[in-house]
Design a protein around this motif. Structure first.
Motif, short mmCIF file in Angstrom:
data_model
loop_
_atom_site.label_atom_id
_atom_site.label_comp_id
_atom_site.label_asym_id
_atom_site.label_seq_id
_atom_site.Cartn_x
_atom_site.Cartn_y
_atom_site.Cartn_z
N VAL A 172 0.83 -1.15 0.07
CA VAL A 172 -0.04 0.03 -0.06
C VAL A 172 0.91 1.21 -0.06
CG1 VAL A 172 -1.95 -1.21 1.25
CG2 VAL A 172 -0.11 0.20 2.49
N THR A 173 2.16 1.27 0.39
CA THR A 173 3.21 2.25 0.51
C THR A 173 2.88 3.25 -1.08
OG1 THR A 173 4.49 1.67 2.08
CG2 THR A 173 5.32 3.19 0.41
N PRO A 174 3.04 2.47 -2.09
CA PRO A 174 2.98 3.31 -3.26
C PRO A 174 1.51 4.16 -3.39
CG PRO A 174 3.96 1.03 -3.84
CD PRO A 174 3.41 1.24 -2.32
N PHE A 175 0.65 3.89 -2.76
CA PHE A 175 -0.67 4.34 -2.93
C PHE A 175 -0.76 5.39 -1.89
CE2 PHE A 175 -1.06 0.25 -4.64
CZ PHE A 175 -1.63 0.51 -5.97
N CYS A 203 9.78 9.38 6.68
CA CYS A 203 8.21 9.10 7.18
C CYS A 203 8.26 7.66 7.66
CB CYS A 203 7.50 9.04 5.68
SG CYS A 203 8.07 8.34 4.28
N PHE A 204 7.23 7.46 8.75
CA PHE A 204 7.64 6.20 9.52
C PHE A 204 6.77 5.21 8.96
CE2 PHE A 204 3.48 6.89 11.38
CZ PHE A 204 3.09 5.88 11.90
N PHE A 205 5.69 5.28 8.33
CA PHE A 205 4.60 4.24 7.80
C PHE A 205 5.40 3.25 6.82
CE2 PHE A 205 1.48 2.44 4.92
CZ PHE A 205 0.85 1.74 5.76
N PRO A 206 6.04 3.48 5.95
CA PRO A 206 6.76 2.90 4.96
C PRO A 206 7.96 1.70 5.67
CG PRO A 206 6.58 4.79 3.93
CD PRO A 206 6.22 5.06 5.25
N TYR A 207 8.49 2.34 6.46
CA TYR A 207 9.37 1.53 7.33
C TYR A 207 8.77 0.58 8.31
CZ TYR A 207 13.13 4.52 5.42
OH TYR A 207 13.78 5.13 4.64
N LEU A 208 7.67 0.67 8.53
CA LEU A 208 7.25 -0.50 9.52
C LEU A 208 7.51 -1.79 8.98
CD1 LEU A 208 3.71 0.99 10.41
CD2 LEU A 208 5.56 0.65 11.94
N SER A 209 7.59 -1.97 7.55
CA SER A 209 7.89 -3.53 7.00
C SER A 209 9.06 -3.85 7.70
CB SER A 209 7.99 -3.19 5.36
OG SER A 209 6.67 -3.00 4.78
N ARG A 270 12.98 6.42 0.38
CA ARG A 270 11.90 7.19 1.20
C ARG A 270 10.61 6.17 1.34
NH1 ARG A 270 10.76 11.92 3.14
NH2 ARG A 270 8.79 12.63 3.01
N THR A 271 10.09 5.85 -0.01
CA THR A 271 8.82 5.28 0.09
C THR A 271 8.77 4.00 -0.56
OG1 THR A 271 8.21 6.66 -2.07
CG2 THR A 271 7.31 7.37 0.44
#
Length: 370
Positions: A172-175, A203-209, A270-271
């Motif tokens: 979902v990160t690309p979206f 940014c923190f969300f993409p790095y949760l993976s 970054r994303t």
């Protein structure tokens, strides 16, 4: 052969992790020289772009991976402990930003009082100070990720849930990075969460993976007996090495040239999408395997081995301090545009100064505690 035991049998310190994190800290110092004090020519040089592109399959991703990994081994792994750590890191982000702006300002004022103001430096100073005051770096990401880990621990999410979550984030990160707003405040929050506009550093969300995958890998390694880790890393390192190499070659072919490869890597850094997450995960496991097999050799070089372990244990302090050292140099130099050679030489200087400052801080705190 190796076998995953039913119970966790390998719960001690994973020494290969220290080597990986220690080397990571050294590379961070070198990369940041080109992102803080470098002139336009050095920042656009092939040396910087190649170094960045080769290092970015791991980089900050590895830092977050090892954070998820370490959350399994720490004694302070209860949800309340993770919440406390997360809040501390968010506070450290704000404090470090103020410190960076302060040292930059003080050193710049001292320079001007001695030699007078350098033409054109005032604009660079103000832009750099604003950048530091709104800086979002690894402390923010780590703090937010700790809060997410605390929630997962509180909900007693099973191992499969972490794997699925890592895949979902990558998909979902690309979206989610398309989420932007005309409202400046809201857009800044969206940017530091999903990375859409690209104005905040991280940014923190993409790095949760990477955090989730680090947690999963740690849970696996705890079930591998210490005397079977060699066999484990041979197989996992071989498989992951092949995948990482294939991904790397495909990236080079699809994005030819230094500029093309660099631009792709900096965007994916970054994303990251799912392919980048998989490629980075395999690169990290390969690095772990290499570190494990190099460990007997590196241990013979006591100074190097001890330094890597020291950098690993103090990585948060080293990370925080070295950026301040760079901005102090920038202020005293009136934001002079350093060359590639200057950046490489000053990287070594900054690493040594940072090391000494952290050692001094530790000695001071020990005395105060005593």
């Amino acid at each position: 052969m190796f076998s995953l035991k039913e119970k966790e049998v390998n719960t001690g310190r994973q020494r290969e992790l220290d080597l990986v994190k220690g080397f990571l800290m050294i590379m961070i110092v070198f990369i940041h020289s080109f992102q803080t004090i470098a002139g336009a020519a050095a920042a656009e040089s092939s040396v910087h772009k190649i170094m960045f592109a080769l290092f970015m399959p791991t980089g900050a991703c590895l830092y977050l991976f090892t954070m998820g990994f370490g959350s399994v081994f720490t004694r302070h792994s209860q949800p309340k402990d993770m919440v406390r750590n997360g809040i501390k890191l968010l506070i450290y982000q704000g404090i470090s930003n103020l410190c960076y702006a302060a040292v930059m300002t003080v050193s710049y004022i001292i320079r001007n009082s001695i030699t007078g103001e350098v033409a054109g430096s005032r604009e660079v100073f103000e832009a750099s100070r604003y950048s530091m005051l709104t800086f979002v770096n690894i402390f923010f990401i780590s703090g937010m990720c700790y809060l997410v880990l605390a929630l997962y621990r509180k909900l007693n999410v099973k191992l499969g849930g972490y794997i699925i979550s890592a895949l979902i984030v990558g998909i979902v990160t690309p979206f989610t990075k398309l989420l932007i707003s005309d409202n400046q405040a809201l857009n800044w929050l969206l940017d530091m969460t999903f990375g859409g506009k690209g104005e905040t550093s991280f940014c923190f969300f993409p790095y949760l993976s990477y955090v989730f995958l680090g947690y999963v890998f740690a849970k696996v390694i705890r079930k591998v007996p210490e005397d079977e880790k060699g066999a484990f890393y041979k197989k996992s390192g071989l498989v992951c090495g092949i995948v990482a190499a294939a991904w790397f070659v495909i990236c080079i072919v699809m994005h030819p040239g230094v500029d093309g490869f660099f631009n792709y890597m900096i965007e994916q850094y970054r994303t990251p999408g799912l392919v980048k997450v998989v490629g980075t995960f395999c690169s990290i496991i390969l690095v772990f395997a290499v570190a494990f097999f190099l460990m007997p050799i590196i241990e013979k070089w006591k100074f190097i081995y001890n330094k890597l372990c020291y950098y690993s244990r103090q990585i948060s302090k080293m990370y925080a301090v070295h950026i301040g050292v760079y901005w102090t140099i920038a202020g005293f130099a009136a934001f002079y545009e350093f060359s590639v050679r200057d950046c490489l030489i000053l990287s070594v200087v900054v690493l040594i100064v940072t090391d000494l400052l952290v050692q001094g801080y530790l000695k001071l705190t020990d005395k105060l505690k005593g």
